[in-house]
Design a protein around this motif. Sequence first.
Motif, PDB file in Angstrom:
ATOM      1  N   MET A  79       0.843  -1.191   0.000  1.00 22.03           N
ATOM      2  CA  MET A  79       0.000   0.000   0.000  1.00 22.03           C
ATOM      3  C   MET A  79       0.883   1.248   0.000  1.00 22.03           C
ATOM      4  O   MET A  79       1.694   1.444   0.913  1.00 22.03           O
ATOM      5  CB  MET A  79      -0.909   0.009   1.219  1.00 22.03           C
ATOM      6  N   ALA A  80       0.734   2.072  -1.030  1.00 21.89           N
ATOM      7  CA  ALA A  80       1.522   3.302  -1.134  1.00 21.89           C
ATOM      8  C   ALA A  80       1.119   4.297  -0.052  1.00 21.89           C
ATOM      9  O   ALA A  80      -0.035   4.324   0.388  1.00 21.89           O
ATOM     10  CB  ALA A  80       1.326   3.926  -2.509  1.00 21.89           C
ATOM     11  N   ARG A  81       2.068   5.109   0.363  1.00 23.83           N
ATOM     12  CA  ARG A  81       1.839   6.176   1.345  1.00 23.83           C
ATOM     13  C   ARG A  81       1.156   5.666   2.613  1.00 23.83           C
ATOM     14  O   ARG A  81       0.208   6.259   3.120  1.00 23.83           O
ATOM     15  CB  ARG A  81       1.026   7.306   0.730  1.00 23.83           C
ATOM     16  N   SER A  82       1.655   4.560   3.127  1.00 24.16           N
ATOM     17  CA  SER A  82       1.032   3.956   4.304  1.00 24.16           C
ATOM     18  C   SER A  82       1.839   4.146   5.585  1.00 24.16           C
ATOM     19  O   SER A  82       1.533   3.524   6.593  1.00 24.16           O
ATOM     20  CB  SER A  82       0.798   2.462   4.059  1.00 24.16           C
ATOM     21  N   ILE A  83       2.860   5.000   5.553  1.00 24.38           N
ATOM     22  CA  ILE A  83       3.687   5.206   6.752  1.00 24.38           C
ATOM     23  C   ILE A  83       2.846   5.876   7.838  1.00 24.38           C
ATOM     24  O   ILE A  83       2.180   6.872   7.604  1.00 24.38           O
ATOM     25  CB  ILE A  83       4.924   6.066   6.439  1.00 24.38           C
ATOM     26  N   GLU A  84       2.892   5.290   9.019  1.00 23.31           N
ATOM     27  CA  GLU A  84       2.153   5.816  10.160  1.00 23.31           C
ATOM     28  C   GLU A  84       3.095   5.927  11.356  1.00 23.31           C
ATOM     29  O   GLU A  84       3.804   4.978  11.676  1.00 23.31           O
ATOM     30  CB  GLU A  84       1.008   4.848  10.480  1.00 23.31           C
ATOM     31  N   LEU A  85       3.119   7.088  11.992  1.00 18.40           N
ATOM     32  CA  LEU A  85       3.942   7.267  13.195  1.00 18.40           C
ATOM     33  C   LEU A  85       3.348   6.485  14.349  1.00 18.40           C
ATOM     34  O   LEU A  85       2.131   6.494  14.549  1.00 18.40           O
ATOM     35  CB  LEU A  85       4.002   8.743  13.601  1.00 18.40           C
ATOM     36  N   LEU A  86       4.202   5.834  15.124  1.00 19.87           N
ATOM     37  CA  LEU A  86       3.757   5.085  16.289  1.00 19.87           C
ATOM     38  C   LEU A  86       4.159   5.767  17.596  1.00 19.87           C
ATOM     39  O   LEU A  86       3.993   5.186  18.666  1.00 19.87           O
ATOM     40  CB  LEU A  86       4.328   3.665  16.245  1.00 19.87           C
ATOM     41  N   ILE A  87       4.673   6.982  17.483  1.00 22.86           N
ATOM     42  CA  ILE A  87       5.080   7.726  18.677  1.00 22.86           C
ATOM     43  C   ILE A  87       4.340   9.062  18.705  1.00 22.86           C
ATOM     44  O   ILE A  87       3.856   9.537  17.680  1.00 22.86           O
ATOM     45  CB  ILE A  87       6.609   7.964  18.720  1.00 22.86           C
ATOM     46  N   ASP A  88       4.255   9.639  19.867  1.00 24.24           N
ATOM     47  CA  ASP A  88       3.592  10.925  20.041  1.00 24.24           C
ATOM     48  C   ASP A  88       4.393  12.014  19.324  1.00 24.24           C
ATOM     49  O   ASP A  88       5.614  12.091  19.476  1.00 24.24           O
ATOM     50  CB  ASP A  88       3.489  11.230  21.538  1.00 24.24           C
ATOM     51  N   HIS A  89       3.713  12.855  18.572  1.00 26.06           N
ATOM     52  CA  HIS A  89       4.423  13.912  17.844  1.00 26.06           C
ATOM     53  C   HIS A  89       5.106  14.907  18.778  1.00 26.06           C
ATOM     54  O   HIS A  89       6.029  15.605  18.374  1.00 26.06           O
ATOM     55  CB  HIS A  89       3.475  14.640  16.869  1.00 26.06           C
TER      56      HIS A  89
END
Length: 108
Positions: A79-89
């Motif tokens: 899936m393209a563009r599927s990067i998701e942060l797993l830490i609090d910004h």
Amino acid sequence: MDQQMDQKSMALSEPRSGCPGFTNKQGQYLAFIWAYGLINARAPAERDMQRFFGVTAPSIHQMVLHLERDGLIRRQAGMARSIELLIDHNCLPVLQPCHSVKTSVQRY
């Protein structure tokens, strides 16, 4: 005055309590992913990161693999563009510009 600046720069580079540890370079990639998503309402492609950081495609891909292996991001296979942060910004450093601004406007 210099001592105050040193203390500020040290405070910015130290991990905040409750935040995972990562290198300065990893922090910049994570900050870019977050900022890109905030501005564009979608995750960046590896090409977007390549353009911003001015490095090769294999370098970007290796960084993404490291961030994923370290549990800082998640991707969905195929899936393209599927990067998701797993830490609090709030754990992320301030994104630093990588390139000087280029303009075609002549200076006076």
